[in-house]
Design an enzyme around this catalytic site. Structure first.
Site: not given
Ligand code: IPE
Ligand code: IPE
Ligand code: MG
Length: 245
Positions: A19-20, A22, A24, A36, A68, A130
């Protein structure tokens, strides 16, 4: 850092909520999709790190059922990234003896993604190092609902009776049926939630949440997480004295 890891107490299965991306990108003044694209290096590092250490399974949450609902442009960019990444990395997977698998409702991915994924799964199926599991169009509730459905059908067909339903039978209907439960779950970017990831499987998993954003995650951070895991006392409902060896 790596030397501090106790090789006799490695988690067999590590799961990661990546996660993170976006945030970043936003911090760098760029579009979310830039994050991404920069996530791939972290995927590579963690995969190689696990393969080198001898971890059995690594499950990466790459796309949730709920993802989605993101803007169409972002969803399309993620699907495209999946195709190009698999194409680019499959050779490295072969070189590192990594077997690729997936969990999730992958039938519903765009055809080109589904086909690429299946191609790589087939190509790597005899690798013995792995096992890298990509959770794609995955959610824990989706998976449990599917399992309940198939068990209901087994009862209806008279193959089993309701009394036969136990934890083992349920676990055997999940997409993770051939994968041990994760001992360690890592989530980056500091969010204190599970976001519909492996709900059944994480009953006794150790959680490790770091403030680092996924594109910044490197091998040494994986080592840190494993070391933290090794310092935990896993009690499984018992008291400390009972589990001390
Ligand atoms: C969880 O991250 C899903 C993945 C890492 C693929 P999200 O960014 O979608 O989760 P929420 O919406 O913050 O809970
Ligand atoms: C995780 O990063 C990637 C996916 C869920 C595909 P995010 O896209 O959720 O990034 P943030 O959480 O918005 O920073
Ligand atoms: Mg996220």
């Amino acid at each position: 850092m790596k030397e501090k890891i106790d090789r006799s107490n490695l988690p067999q299965h590590i799961a990661v909520i990546m996660d993170g991306n976006g945030r970043w990108a936003k911090r760098k003044g760029a579009e979310r999709v830039f994050g991404h694209r920069n996530a791939i290096e972290a995927v590579r590092e963690v995969t190689e790190g696990c393969a080198e250490l001898g971890v059995g399974y690594l499950t990466l949450y790459a796309f949730s059922t709920e993802n989605w609902n993101r803007p169409r442009f972002e969803v399309e960019a993620l699907m495209q990234l999946l195709v190009t990444t698999i194409s680019n990395e499959v050779e490295t997977l072969m070189k590192n003896n990594v077997r690729l698998q997936s969990i999730g409702n992958t039938d519903k991915l765009p055809n080109r993604c589904y086909n690429k994924l299946q191609e790589a799964i087939e190509l790597t199926q005899n690798n013995s190092g792995l096992t890298l599991v990509l959770a794609l169009n995955y959610s824990g509730r989706w998976e449990i609902t599917e399992a309940v459905n198939s068990i209901a059908k087994m009862v209806q067909a008279g193959q089993i009776s309701p009394e036969d339903i136990d934890q083992q039978l349920i676990a055997g209907q999940l997409t993770t049926r051939n994968i041990p439960d994760p001992e360690l779950l890592i989530r980056t970017s500091g969010e204190m939630r599970i976001s519909n990831f492996l709900l059944w499987q994480i009953a006794y998993t150790e959680l490790y949440i770091t403030q680092l954003l996924w594109p910044d995650f490197r091998r040494e951070h994986l080592y840190e997480a494993i070391i933290a895991y090794q310092q935990r006392e896993r009690r499984f409902g018992k008291i400390s004295e009972q589990v001390k060896s």
